[in-house]
Write an enzyme that holds these catalytic residues in place. Structure first.
Site, short mmCIF file in Angstrom:
data_model
loop_
_atom_site.label_atom_id
_atom_site.label_comp_id
_atom_site.label_asym_id
_atom_site.label_seq_id
_atom_site.Cartn_x
_atom_site.Cartn_y
_atom_site.Cartn_z
N GLY A 46 1.01 -1.10 0.10
CA GLY A 46 -0.15 0.06 -0.03
C GLY A 46 1.04 1.28 -0.05
N GLN A 51 2.88 10.01 1.11
CA GLN A 51 4.22 9.31 1.15
C GLN A 51 5.07 9.72 0.23
OE1 GLN A 51 2.36 5.22 2.25
NE2 GLN A 51 4.36 5.22 3.02
N CYS A 93 6.02 -0.06 7.42
CA CYS A 93 5.59 0.95 6.71
C CYS A 93 6.77 1.59 5.54
CB CYS A 93 5.12 2.22 7.39
SG CYS A 93 4.70 3.63 6.78
N LEU A 94 6.52 1.82 4.36
CA LEU A 94 7.76 2.25 3.79
C LEU A 94 8.29 3.41 4.17
CD1 LEU A 94 6.20 1.39 0.21
CD2 LEU A 94 8.02 0.20 1.33
N HIS A 135 -4.42 1.10 7.84
CA HIS A 135 -2.91 1.66 7.87
C HIS A 135 -2.88 2.81 6.91
CE1 HIS A 135 1.57 1.19 8.03
NE2 HIS A 135 1.68 1.96 6.80
N GLU A 136 -3.06 2.70 5.66
CA GLU A 136 -2.92 3.53 4.66
C GLU A 136 -3.82 4.97 4.75
OE1 GLU A 136 -0.52 3.42 2.75
OE2 GLU A 136 -0.28 1.28 3.17
N HIS A 139 -2.43 7.31 7.06
CA HIS A 139 -1.65 8.26 6.49
C HIS A 139 -2.05 9.69 5.92
CE1 HIS A 139 2.24 6.23 6.29
NE2 HIS A 139 1.63 5.07 5.75
NI NI Z 1 2.59 3.16 5.84
#
Ligand code: NI
Length: 169
Positions: A46, A51, A93-94, A135-136, A139
């Site tokens: 995701g 991000q 998480c990236l 989670h997304e 953000h």
């Molecule tokens: Ni994330």
């Protein structure tokens, strides 16, 4: 399409509340394409627009197993309208390199959003898929899973990131 740079903690863009998507044209489609490529390249399941430095309410998700064909889900202006149950699982998480930790999330959710053309959609999700969506969506409100882990783990991670950034400078 270029692979985009993924912002990492503590970049301030990650903490901003993203604004609604209002234009569903070519620009959005090209951003979605780049975000998807960036996500697959990372690799991740995701990616939220903030991000990659674009503070709008847009996420791409693909939870398809590696050996199957891609199934990209694009959600603009997503909202969770129902949630039920509770489970603790490990997340990454990236934007938070080298952090994996347990996070409590709802197990069943109902989501309302718009697709890439602006059409209203509504669907149910559960388990891992529901977790990735939650989670997304976090953000989009400037929330990172870092905020949802134990105080000790959070403090250790912040210290570690500070050290890494200081060494890089
Ligand atoms: Ni994330």
């Amino acid at each position: 399409m270029p692979i985009l740079e993924i912002l990492t903690y503590p970049n301030p863009v990650l903490r901003k509340k993203a604004t609604p998507v209002t234009e569903f044209g070519d620009e959005l489609k090209s951003l979605v394409k780049s975000m998807a490529e960036t996500m697959y390249d990372a690799p991740g399941v995701g990616l939220a627009a903030p991000q990659v430095g674009v503070s709008i309410r847009l996420v791409v998700i693909d939870v398809t197993p590696k050996d199957e064909d891609h199934n990209l889900i694009v959600l603009a202006n997503p909202e969770i309208i129902e949630s039920e149950g509770e489970a603790i699982e490990e997340e990454g998480c990236l934007s938070l390199p080298e952090l994996n930790a347990n996070v409590k999330r709802a197990v069943h959710i109902k989501v309302k959003a718009q697709d890439i053309d602006g059409k209203a959609i509504e669907f149910a999700a559960e388990d891992w898929f529901a977790r990735v969506i939650q989670h997304e969506l976090d953000h989009l409100d400037g929330t990172l899973f870092l905020d949802k882990i134990s105080v000790l783990k959070r403090a250790m991670y912040k210290k570690k990131r500070k050290k890494i950034l200081a060494e890089g400078a």
